[in-house]
Structure formats: structure tokens, C-alpha cells
Design an enzyme around this catalytic site. Structure first.
Site, PDB file in Angstrom:
ATOM      1  N   HIS A 171       0.800  -1.202   0.091  1.00  0.00           N
ATOM      2  CA  HIS A 171       0.107   0.078   0.000  1.00  0.00           C
ATOM      3  C   HIS A 171       0.795   1.282  -0.052  1.00  0.00           C
ATOM      4  CE1 HIS A 171       0.573   0.803   4.303  1.00  0.00           C
ATOM      5  NE2 HIS A 171       0.482  -0.799   4.444  1.00  0.00           N
ATOM      6  N   ASP A 206      -0.499   4.177   0.907  1.00  0.00           N
ATOM      7  CA  ASP A 206      -0.992   5.305   1.856  1.00  0.00           C
ATOM      8  C   ASP A 206      -0.138   4.865   3.136  1.00  0.00           C
ATOM      9  OD1 ASP A 206      -2.436   2.624   1.961  1.00  0.00           O
ATOM     10  OD2 ASP A 206      -3.869   3.445   3.299  1.00  0.00           O
ATOM     11  N   ASP A 251       6.571   1.618   6.969  1.00  0.00           N
ATOM     12  CA  ASP A 251       5.207   1.018   6.652  1.00  0.00           C
ATOM     13  C   ASP A 251       4.500   1.985   5.654  1.00  0.00           C
ATOM     14  OD1 ASP A 251       2.627  -0.324   7.076  1.00  0.00           O
ATOM     15  OD2 ASP A 251       2.384   0.619   8.930  1.00  0.00           O
ATOM     16  N   GLU A 287      -5.307   1.277   2.743  1.00  0.00           N
ATOM     17  CA  GLU A 287      -5.086  -0.032   3.845  1.00  0.00           C
ATOM     18  C   GLU A 287      -5.129   0.476   5.258  1.00  0.00           C
ATOM     19  OE1 GLU A 287      -2.737  -2.829   6.193  1.00  0.00           O
ATOM     20  OE2 GLU A 287      -2.455  -0.777   5.793  1.00  0.00           O
ATOM     21  N   GLU A 288      -4.532   1.420   5.376  1.00  0.00           N
ATOM     22  CA  GLU A 288      -4.380   2.171   6.779  1.00  0.00           C
ATOM     23  C   GLU A 288      -5.801   2.804   7.310  1.00  0.00           C
ATOM     24  OE1 GLU A 288      -2.129   1.498   8.597  1.00  0.00           O
ATOM     25  OE2 GLU A 288      -0.149   1.691   7.404  1.00  0.00           O
ATOM     26  N   GLU A 311       4.444  -6.115   4.332  1.00  0.00           N
ATOM     27  CA  GLU A 311       4.026  -5.419   5.481  1.00  0.00           C
ATOM     28  C   GLU A 311       5.440  -5.570   6.489  1.00  0.00           C
ATOM     29  OE1 GLU A 311       1.946  -3.621   6.793  1.00  0.00           O
ATOM     30  OE2 GLU A 311       0.179  -3.675   5.372  1.00  0.00           O
ATOM     31  N   HIS A 329       3.979   3.686  12.763  1.00  0.00           N
ATOM     32  CA  HIS A 329       3.018   4.698  13.037  1.00  0.00           C
ATOM     33  C   HIS A 329       3.328   5.644  14.141  1.00  0.00           C
ATOM     34  CE1 HIS A 329      -0.638   2.010  11.618  1.00  0.00           C
ATOM     35  NE2 HIS A 329       0.432   1.960  10.746  1.00  0.00           N
TER      36      HIS A 329
END
Length: 375
Positions: free
Chosen positions: A66, A68, A99, A133-134, A162, A348
Site C-alpha cells: 500500500h 497510503d 510502513d 489499507e491504513e 508489511e 505509526h
């Protein structure tokens, strides 16, 4: 001499692709893939950009990921602006470094090197990339998979980038994930004055015995691949904010991460039987985010383990822990699905980062997996 993996990762990080926005990341990847002979099919749904790309034919190995990223939080707490990739002390800093823009760069460069060395490879190499995805994950991989299945596309193996690793690249490989189901429970009572409880019906008091029983249940004992199913209360709301009003309604949200020893149907049944037994006046809504899946030892797991052992000189742990990933949608195609990516210690977080050398290593691992499965 610049490293192509780091260079591409930096270009991707510069694009502030807060979910579900892509901000040009996919166009950058598509340009690189088309240059080495990939056919690219954009597959936008709603506000989400996705693409499906392939080269060759036959047995298919797809790389999924992903573009995003999650919000940055307070940018003042970052040592450098989150969308200005910075290398310091061998670490690449920036939102998405781990990520998972670092993985995307490693995938693309691995494909470039693989195609250069194997221009007439036997199998089909593919990419499934989304910008959703997030956040909600409603218009991303799940929609692409539905479209591919509707036209009977074949997908044998899928490597999801991931960030699976914990301390060293490849020390943990995810060969499955738990299922996830959330309950939104409303318990209905009668609002009233706290001095006149006989004229009201307090839903909080009604619910407490049921909730105490709910959190004490052993749902299953797991198995050799999965830990036991867990249940956690995530949100509780009741009351008007006043100390003299008995609430008329209570809201409780709880989530299950479930193993292959349980099903969403049995979980629903057990919860609703408990609520009925406690004679609660309630309404409940369920949201199934994903079923559990497991990829047993086979061609893909063996290829991934081989690549990690070759480059990291360690044997990875095969685990199913952690949250959900888009692998849950891809597994519905009958594909073997494995997750291998960078160290996840800062995902994150403020000052998200990854060892630059790890991305170079990861790209070599990805290339070796390609060589084993579709060369």
C-alpha cells in the site's frame, strides 16, 4: 554511488499520501514497472487508487502493498519534517519509511534486477498495490481481489511487504493472521432521576454482570499456529454528563481477534446467548473485518525462509500474531500468502525510521524469492 532502493524510497516518502490518498506514488511505481515490460491495469474504486500489474504468464507470484500512510501526529515532535526523507546515522527517517514505502521500493528494484537477469522468466510476476489499507480498507485490495476473482485470475503466491520483522530483517515472517470481528452493542434502559431509581432502568447496572461474564470467557485455546482467541472491550459510553441523571442507554464496543479454532458465527452465537440469558434489552451490530488464514509450509514459505537464511543467516520465526493485513483478502483467492518486511519498531510513531541497509537487504531477499518461484 546512490542506492536505487533508498533513492526510490525517498521519492515515495516525499509524497504525503495520507490514507486513502496516493499523491503520485503509484504513478512513480507504474512508470518503473512499465519500463521493464509490465502490463499495468489501473483499478480505481471510489476515492482509492489501485493497480494490478503483471509480466509473463503461468504460475503467478504477486507482490502486494500500500502507498497510503497514517497521519503524522504533531509534526513539531519530529526531528525532521515527516515528508522530507532524511538519512541520519544509517537510518532513513520519514512517514512510511517502514510502513510501507521502504518495502515498495525494495519490491520494484528487486523486479528490475530480476527482469534484467531473467528477461524470459517462466512464471508470471505481478504487483497488487492500493492506497486504502491504513484507513477503511473498503475500496482497496478487497475490491481488486473481487474484480480479479470475477474474471478467474490465478494467483498462486503472494508476498505482502508489511513490516513483519522485530529486531532484524526476516527474524519474523507472518504466514497467517487472526480473524477480526467487532461488536457494537447498545443496551437500552429508561432514563430517570438518580433519586428515583424505581422510576428508571439503569442499563449500566443491567450490563455489568453480563460484561463481567463476557470478559472471563475462554473462547478457545488456540493451536500450534495461532494463540487463543482474545476479546477486548474498546469503547464504553453512557450518561448525559450530569451526576443526577440515570442514563437511558449504554454503548459498548468490543473486538475479537480469533484463531482458526473459532468462527465468526460461533462467536456471535455465544455472545448473543449470553445477552439473552442476562435478559438485557439490547441491539447489536457486527462487523467482520477478516477471516483467519494460514499458509502452511510449501513453496512460498520455503522460498521466503531460504531467502532470509541466505542473506540474514538466521532462520525466521513463522508467526500469525499482530493485527490484520490485506493478506486476508488475497488469501480468499486460494493463494499462499506470506508477509515479509522491515523492522516494525517505529511504525505509526513519531520519527518513523528504518535502517537503510535493511531495505537493500530486503530487496535482495525479494529478488531471491522471485528467482525461486517464477524464474
Amino acid at each position: 554511488m546512490t542506492c536505487p532502493v533508498i533513492e526510490l524510497a525517498q521519492q515515495l516518502i516525499k509524497r504525503p499520501s495520507l490514507s486513502p490518498h496516493d499523491e503520485g506514488c503509484q504513478a512513480l511505481m507504474i512508470e518503473r514497472l512499465e519500463a521493464i515490460g509490465f502490463t499495468v491495469e489501473p483499478m480505481p474504486f471510489g476515492d482509492t487508487l489501485n493497480f494490478w500489474a503483471w509480466r509473463g504468464e503461468g504460475q503467478t507470484l504477486a507482490f502486494a502493498g500500500h502507498t497510503d500512510v497514517v497521519p503524522t501526529g504533531d509534526e513539531k515532535r519530529w526531528d525532521n519534517p515527516p515528508f522530507e526523507p532524511t538519512i541520519r546515522d544509517g537510518m532513513l527517517y520519514g512517514r512510511g519509511a517502514a510502513d510501507m514505502k521502504g518495502s515498495l521500493a525494495a519490491m520494484v528494484v528487486a523486479a528490475e534486477r530480476f527482469v534484467a537477469a531473467n528477461p524470459h522468466h517462466q512464471g508470471r510476476l505481478a504487483f497488487l498495490i492500493t492506497s486504502d489499507e491504513e484507513a477503511s480498507a473498503t475500496h482497496g485490495t478487497v475490491k481488486v481481489v473481487e474484480a480479479l476473482m470475477a474474471r478467474n485470475e490465478r494467483l498462486d503466491y503472494c508476498l505482502v511487504g508489511e513490516p513483519s520483522s522485530t529486531e532484524r530483517v526476516g527474524d519474523v515472517v507472518k504466514n497467517g493472521r487472526r480473524g477480526s470481528i467487532t461488536a457494537n452493542l447498545h443496551i437500552h434502559g429508561i432514563q430517570g432521576h438518580v433519586a428515583y431509581p424505581h422510576l428508571a432502568d439503569n442499563p449500566v447496572h443491567r450490563a455489568m454482570p453480563a460484561l463481567n461474564e463476557l470478559v472471563a470467557i475462554e473462547w478457545d485455546r488456540g493451536n500450534e499456529f495461532f494463540p487463543p482467541t482474545s476479546m477486548q472491550i474498546a469503547n464504553v459510553q453512557a450518561g448525559t454528563g450530569s451526576n443526577n441523571v440515570i442514563p437511558g442507554e449504554m454503548f459498548v464496543q468490543f473486538n475479537f481477534r480469533f484463531s482458526t479454532e473459532s468462527t465468526d458465527a460461533t462467536i456471535k452465537q455465544r455472545v448473543e446467548e449470553l445477552l439473552e440469558r442476562h435478559q438485557l434489552n439490547y441491539s447489536i451490530e457486527w462487523r467482520l473485518s477478516g477471516q483467519p488464514f494460514l499458509t502452511a509450509r510449501g513453496a512460498l514459505v520455503d522460498a521466503v525462509v531460504n531467502a532470509v537464511e541466505h542473506y540474514s543467516e538466521l532462520t525466521p520465526q513463522l508467526l500469525t500474531t499482530g493485527g490484520t493485513s490485506d493478506g486476508r483478502f488475497i488469501a480468499q483467492m486460494g493463494a499462499q500468502v506470506v508477509e515479509l518486511g522491515p523492522v516494525n519498531a517505529t511504525i505509526h510513531k513519531v520519527n518513523e525510521c528504518v535502517h537503510a541497509a535493511d531495505l537493500q537487504l530486503l530487496s535482495r531477499m525479494y529478488q531471491r524469492i522471485m528467482e525461486q518461484l517464477v524464474a
